[in-house]
Design a protein around this motif. Structure first.
Motif, mmCIF file in Angstrom:
data_model
loop_
_atom_site.group_PDB
_atom_site.id
_atom_site.type_symbol
_atom_site.label_atom_id
_atom_site.label_comp_id
_atom_site.label_asym_id
_atom_site.label_seq_id
_atom_site.Cartn_x
_atom_site.Cartn_y
_atom_site.Cartn_z
ATOM 1 N N THR A 18 -5.391 -5.723 2.219
ATOM 2 C CA THR A 18 -4.884 -4.607 1.418
ATOM 3 C C THR A 18 -3.633 -4.009 2.058
ATOM 4 O OG1 THR A 18 -7.093 -4.096 0.596
ATOM 5 C CG2 THR A 18 -5.452 -2.352 0.433
ATOM 6 N N LEU A 19 -3.678 -3.814 3.378
ATOM 7 C CA LEU A 19 -2.496 -3.296 4.072
ATOM 8 C C LEU A 19 -1.313 -4.243 3.936
ATOM 9 C CD1 LEU A 19 -4.041 -1.857 7.357
ATOM 10 C CD2 LEU A 19 -2.949 -0.570 5.509
ATOM 11 N N PHE A 20 -1.584 -5.547 3.979
ATOM 12 C CA PHE A 20 -0.511 -6.523 3.831
ATOM 13 C C PHE A 20 0.093 -6.450 2.431
ATOM 14 C CE2 PHE A 20 1.064 -10.855 2.910
ATOM 15 C CZ PHE A 20 2.064 -10.906 3.867
ATOM 16 N N SER A 23 2.229 -3.512 2.375
ATOM 17 C CA SER A 23 3.403 -3.833 3.182
ATOM 18 C C SER A 23 4.415 -4.652 2.387
ATOM 19 C CB SER A 23 2.952 -4.606 4.429
ATOM 20 O OG SER A 23 4.015 -5.156 5.129
ATOM 21 N N GLN A 24 3.912 -5.616 1.608
ATOM 22 C CA GLN A 24 4.782 -6.440 0.775
ATOM 23 C C GLN A 24 5.448 -5.596 -0.312
ATOM 24 O OE1 GLN A 24 4.980 -9.049 2.915
ATOM 25 N NE2 GLN A 24 5.094 -10.339 1.119
ATOM 26 N N LEU A 25 4.675 -4.716 -0.935
ATOM 27 C CA LEU A 25 5.233 -3.853 -1.984
ATOM 28 C C LEU A 25 6.334 -2.948 -1.428
ATOM 29 C CD1 LEU A 25 1.983 -2.838 -3.888
ATOM 30 C CD2 LEU A 25 3.833 -4.288 -4.746
ATOM 31 N N LEU A 26 6.157 -2.520 -0.186
ATOM 32 C CA LEU A 26 7.146 -1.645 0.449
ATOM 33 C C LEU A 26 8.278 -2.431 1.115
ATOM 34 C CD1 LEU A 26 4.726 0.975 2.046
ATOM 35 C CD2 LEU A 26 6.159 1.255 0.002
#
Length: 77
Positions: A18-20, A23-26
């Motif tokens: 989920t964090l990844f 991270s990709q979206l950001l």
């Protein structure tokens, strides 16, 4: 490995996934391994803002070094 440990590992993996995704979206440009290392450092007490500043500085330095090496090539890179 006990069932409890397996559930804990699965939960940790889901959290990292989920964090990844976030991270990709950001557009952080962090791979999963680097993100996991950063999360581990933060969990160990590293200041997240200081960690972000270090990552940004490393990227600036890498970019400057890359630009320098391109300047030394025939035709300007």
């Amino acid at each position: 490995m006990s069932s409890r440990d397996a559930n804990r590992m699965s939960s940790a993996q889901q959290t990292l996934d989920t964090l990844f995704d976030i991270s990709q979206l950001l557009n952080t440009q962090l791979d999963k391994e680097t993100l996991a290392t950063c999360v581990g450092m933060i969990e160990s007490g590293v200041n997240p803002e200081a960690l972000a500043a270090v990552i940004q500085e490393i990227r600036r330095e890498a970019s400057a070094l890359k630009a320098q090496s391109n300047d030394g090539r025939p035709g300007g890179g």
